[in-house]
Design a protein around this motif. Structure first.
Motif, PDB file in Angstrom:
ATOM      1  N   GLN A 255       4.547  -1.250   5.548  1.00  0.00           N
ATOM      2  CA  GLN A 255       5.030   0.026   6.097  1.00  0.00           C
ATOM      3  C   GLN A 255       6.184   0.558   5.249  1.00  0.00           C
ATOM      4  N   LEU A 256       7.078  -0.337   4.859  1.00  0.00           N
ATOM      5  CA  LEU A 256       8.219   0.063   4.028  1.00  0.00           C
ATOM      6  C   LEU A 256       7.748   0.507   2.645  1.00  0.00           C
ATOM      7  N   VAL A 257       6.793  -0.210   2.074  1.00  0.00           N
ATOM      8  CA  VAL A 257       6.241   0.170   0.768  1.00  0.00           C
ATOM      9  C   VAL A 257       5.607   1.557   0.862  1.00  0.00           C
ATOM     10  N   LEU A 258       4.849   1.790   1.927  1.00  0.00           N
ATOM     11  CA  LEU A 258       4.215   3.088   2.142  1.00  0.00           C
ATOM     12  C   LEU A 258       5.265   4.186   2.310  1.00  0.00           C
ATOM     13  N   SER A 259       6.279   3.934   3.112  1.00  0.00           N
ATOM     14  CA  SER A 259       7.350   4.922   3.320  1.00  0.00           C
ATOM     15  C   SER A 259       8.043   5.261   2.010  1.00  0.00           C
ATOM     16  N   ASP A 260       8.353   4.233   1.210  1.00  0.00           N
ATOM     17  CA  ASP A 260       9.000   4.461  -0.085  1.00  0.00           C
ATOM     18  C   ASP A 260       8.108   5.270  -1.020  1.00  0.00           C
TER      19      ASP A 260
ATOM     20  N   HIS B  35      -6.280   3.578   6.103  1.00  0.00           N
ATOM     21  CA  HIS B  35      -6.069   4.613   7.118  1.00  0.00           C
ATOM     22  C   HIS B  35      -5.171   4.127   8.253  1.00  0.00           C
ATOM     23  N   ASP B  36      -5.383   2.895   8.707  1.00  0.00           N
ATOM     24  CA  ASP B  36      -4.587   2.372   9.821  1.00  0.00           C
ATOM     25  C   ASP B  36      -3.104   2.359   9.495  1.00  0.00           C
ATOM     26  N   LEU B  37      -2.779   1.904   8.301  1.00  0.00           N
ATOM     27  CA  LEU B  37      -1.379   1.835   7.880  1.00  0.00           C
ATOM     28  C   LEU B  37      -0.773   3.233   7.790  1.00  0.00           C
ATOM     29  N   ILE B  38      -1.542   4.162   7.250  1.00  0.00           N
ATOM     30  CA  ILE B  38      -1.054   5.546   7.119  1.00  0.00           C
ATOM     31  C   ILE B  38      -0.874   6.170   8.508  1.00  0.00           C
ATOM     32  N   GLN B  39      -1.821   5.921   9.421  1.00  0.00           N
ATOM     33  CA  GLN B  39      -1.709   6.474  10.763  1.00  0.00           C
ATOM     34  C   GLN B  39      -0.506   5.895  11.517  1.00  0.00           C
ATOM     35  N   GLN B  40      -0.204   4.630  11.295  1.00  0.00           N
ATOM     36  CA  GLN B  40       0.960   4.020  11.947  1.00  0.00           C
ATOM     37  C   GLN B  40       2.238   4.744  11.544  1.00  0.00           C
ATOM     38  N   LEU B  41       2.235   5.281  10.338  1.00  0.00           N
ATOM     39  CA  LEU B  41       3.405   5.995   9.863  1.00  0.00           C
ATOM     40  C   LEU B  41       3.399   7.449  10.321  1.00  0.00           C
TER      41      LEU B  41
END
Length: 134
Positions: A90-95, A125-131
């Motif tokens: 999640q942090l990697v995606l946010s960054d 998709h799941d990881l992106i949707q969580q964000l």
């Protein structure tokens, strides 16, 4: 030895590099066996360092998995390494979002481009949707 001094390699990567340098198959097999015997060639260690390095560069688990498969790493080893790694995806995606876009766009077309980019980078998709990426 110079190749291994720079960074860890998978068996396949090192074999390919030695083949490019025109070493014989028997010499390559001998070198790979010796390197593995001395602990200089360690696929789990390579896998861990590769995951850490690529995640720091903003790549997600799906992309990293595909790259490791291309490098000849066993799928079971990859799955285990991804489960055991201490990467906060999640942090990697946010960054990644912040570095590339500042934030996800509210406009439909722009947001679709951003989502395609994130999928290309290896985030599912799941990881992106969580964000909040719907």
């Amino acid at each position: 030895m110079r190749l291994l001094a720079r960074r860890d390699h998978s068996h396949q990567e090192l074999a390919n590099k030695l083949r490019q340098r025109r070493f014989s198959s028997s010499d390559i097999a001998t070198v790979l066996d010796k390197c593995a015997e001395h602990g200089w060639l360690d696929e789990p260690r390579f896998c861990d360092s590769y995951i850490r390095r690529r995640s720091q560069q903003g790549y997600g688990p799906q992309r990293i998995r595909a790259e490791l498969i291309q490098r000849g790493i066993d799928k079971t080893l990859i799955s285990d390494a991804l489960k055991l790694c201490s990467v906060d995806w999640q942090l990697v995606l946010s960054d990644c979002i912040q570095r590339r876009f500042d934030s996800l766009s509210a406009q439909r077309e722009e947001r679709a481009k951003q989502l395609r980019f994130l999928l290309y980078r290896g985030f599912n998709h799941d990881l992106i949707q969580q964000l909040g990426g719907n």
